[in-house]
Design a protein around this motif. Structure first.
Motif, PDB file in Angstrom:
ATOM      1  N   GLU A 199       0.810  -1.217   0.000  1.00 35.36           N
ATOM      2  CA  GLU A 199       0.000   0.000   0.000  1.00 35.36           C
ATOM      3  C   GLU A 199       0.845   1.269   0.000  1.00 35.36           C
ATOM      4  O   GLU A 199       0.378   2.334  -0.402  1.00 35.36           O
ATOM      5  N   ILE A 200       2.092   1.183   0.446  1.00 36.57           N
ATOM      6  CA  ILE A 200       2.943   2.368   0.538  1.00 36.57           C
ATOM      7  C   ILE A 200       3.614   2.692  -0.800  1.00 36.57           C
ATOM      8  O   ILE A 200       4.127   3.806  -0.994  1.00 36.57           O
ATOM      9  N   LEU A 201       3.600   1.759  -1.736  1.00 39.35           N
ATOM     10  CA  LEU A 201       4.349   1.936  -2.987  1.00 39.35           C
ATOM     11  C   LEU A 201       3.934   3.172  -3.791  1.00 39.35           C
ATOM     12  O   LEU A 201       4.801   3.870  -4.318  1.00 39.35           O
ATOM     13  N   PRO A 202       2.630   3.499  -3.896  1.00 39.41           N
ATOM     14  CA  PRO A 202       2.275   4.697  -4.680  1.00 39.41           C
ATOM     15  C   PRO A 202       2.805   6.000  -4.082  1.00 39.41           C
ATOM     16  O   PRO A 202       2.896   7.009  -4.794  1.00 39.41           O
ATOM     17  N   LEU A 203       3.140   5.993  -2.785  1.00 42.30           N
ATOM     18  CA  LEU A 203       3.615   7.216  -2.132  1.00 42.30           C
ATOM     19  C   LEU A 203       5.137   7.306  -2.110  1.00 42.30           C
ATOM     20  O   LEU A 203       5.686   8.330  -1.700  1.00 42.30           O
ATOM     21  N   TRP A 204       5.813   6.263  -2.537  1.00 47.81           N
ATOM     22  CA  TRP A 204       7.267   6.163  -2.404  1.00 47.81           C
ATOM     23  C   TRP A 204       7.963   6.819  -3.586  1.00 47.81           C
ATOM     24  O   TRP A 204       7.634   6.550  -4.739  1.00 47.81           O
ATOM     25  N   ARG A 205       8.937   7.681  -3.289  1.00 47.06           N
ATOM     26  CA  ARG A 205       9.742   8.297  -4.352  1.00 47.06           C
ATOM     27  C   ARG A 205      11.200   8.295  -3.930  1.00 47.06           C
ATOM     28  O   ARG A 205      11.553   8.782  -2.851  1.00 47.06           O
ATOM     29  N   ARG A 222       5.411  10.799   0.730  1.00 47.49           N
ATOM     30  CA  ARG A 222       4.710  12.085   0.861  1.00 47.49           C
ATOM     31  C   ARG A 222       3.242  11.930   0.499  1.00 47.49           C
ATOM     32  O   ARG A 222       2.878  11.249  -0.457  1.00 47.49           O
ATOM     33  N   LEU A 223       2.390  12.586   1.296  1.00 51.65           N
ATOM     34  CA  LEU A 223       0.982  12.692   0.985  1.00 51.65           C
ATOM     35  C   LEU A 223       0.546  14.087   1.413  1.00 51.65           C
ATOM     36  O   LEU A 223       0.483  14.392   2.604  1.00 51.65           O
ATOM     37  N   GLY A 224       0.299  14.947   0.423  1.00 47.89           N
ATOM     38  CA  GLY A 224      -0.022  16.335   0.727  1.00 47.89           C
ATOM     39  C   GLY A 224       1.190  17.030   1.333  1.00 47.89           C
ATOM     40  O   GLY A 224       2.302  16.959   0.807  1.00 47.89           O
ATOM     41  N   GLN A 225       0.992  17.697   2.467  1.00 45.71           N
ATOM     42  CA  GLN A 225       2.066  18.440   3.121  1.00 45.71           C
ATOM     43  C   GLN A 225       2.882  17.583   4.085  1.00 45.71           C
ATOM     44  O   GLN A 225       3.900  18.034   4.597  1.00 45.71           O
TER      45      GLN A 225
END
Length: 315
Positions: A199-205, A222-225
């Motif tokens: 589930e964390i993969l889409p937020l990982w950069r 990161r998600l938003g601020q």
């Protein structure tokens, strides 16, 4: 015609699981692709935010969308107790309207086991022992009448060849993740998924060129601020192991110019880091102040020096 993937089930049919609470229906249902399973628990959650809310059962049935899947002749599994004829009748009727065969699968786990399995469940999912026994009794009594109700076939869960197709599907997914099927796979996200979950993969950069981790690879969630910075350590404890650290405030000096890191080995660690629960962790190591032991030793050295100076002034 029988499917090669599910040896005893037609390729297009409605499978109705029948069994008491705790029989293992959801475990069995999970061996099929999630898109093929209509779970009454999940739908109760969808309409009430509480999978165990029995008062939401009627609304959950309303959004079952079984009719639409039957119209498309899609293989479908209904994961619900289904021990009463009144619960099964609308399911059978929906399939018959579209010429779909209906298969009853009895999950005939002993009543004593079903009752025992209620123990670890959360309060909103726990079914009273008397109710479980009544469900089990109703399931047993329903067996002789299922064909008359309109089911084309009645099977017991133990007769299904589900382990082979389940392992096949998991193997194919793993092969794709590793890129062994000719695709790109997860690549450098494989370890991320294993440690923190998919589930964390889409937020990982990944952050190429970042030097905050002393040359180790840096990433950001990161998600938003809100965000967290992490470092991939490739030689943990000097033993060549892989692991992640999460960036935290220095616990020793609010104005510290260095970077403080603590191990992060689960999604819970990330939650605690962002929530501030790790700010006083004994595992934090600052690039300026070192770890807790280093700071304690520095304090001891200062105290010893002050004592010597005091003794010297007395003399």
């Amino acid at each position: 015609m029988t499917s090669l993937t599910y040896p005893q089930l037609p390729e297009s049919c409605l499978v109705v699981l029948i069994g008491a609470s705790g029989a293992g229906k959801s475990t069995l249902a999970s061996t099929w692709p999630a898109s093929q399973v209509l779970s009454l628990d999940a739908l109760r959650g969808a309409v009430s935010d509480d999978c165990g809310c029995q008062e939401a059962t009627g609304d959950a049935v309303d959004v079952l969308h079984l009719e639409r899947r039957m119209a498309r002749r899609k293989f479908t599994v209904v994961d619900a107790t289904n021990v009463t004829r009144s619960a099964r009748e609308p399911l059978v009727a929906a399939a018959k309207r579209h010429g779909m065969p209906v298969i009853a699968v009895m999950v005939a786990t002993p009543a004593s086991v079903c009752v025992e399995r209620q123990g670890p469940r959360p309060a909103n999912r726990t079914v009273p022992a008397d109710t479980v026994r009544a469900q089990h009794k109703a399931m047993v009594h329903s067996h002789p009448t299922l064909l008359a109700e309109g089911f084309n076939e009645v099977l017991f869960a133990d007769s299904l060849y589900q382990l082979l197709p389940y392992l096949k599907r998991l193997s194919e997914k793993r092969t794709a993740d590793l890129g062994l099927d000719g695709g790109e796979g997860l690549g450098d996200l494989l370890l991320v998924r294993r440690v923190f979950g998919e589930e964390i993969l889409p937020l990982w950069r990944w952050k190429p060129g970042s030097d905050v981790a002393g040359g180790d690879r840096v990433a950001e969630i990161r998600l938003g601020q809100q965000y967290l910075t992490l470092a991939l350590r490739t030689n943990v404890d000097g033993e060549g192991d892989y692991g992640f650290d999460v960036l935290l405030p220095c616990p020793h000096d609010d104005e510290c110019p260095g970077y403080a890191w603590a191990p992060a080995d689960s999604i819970t660690c990330l939650f605690r880091a962002l929530n501030g629960d790790l700010d006083t962790s004994e595992d934090i190591v600052c690039t300026v102040h070192g770890g807790v032991d280093d700071v304690d030793q520095e304090a001891d050295d200062h105290a010893l020096q002050a004592l010597r100076e005091t003794v010297g002034s007395v003399r």
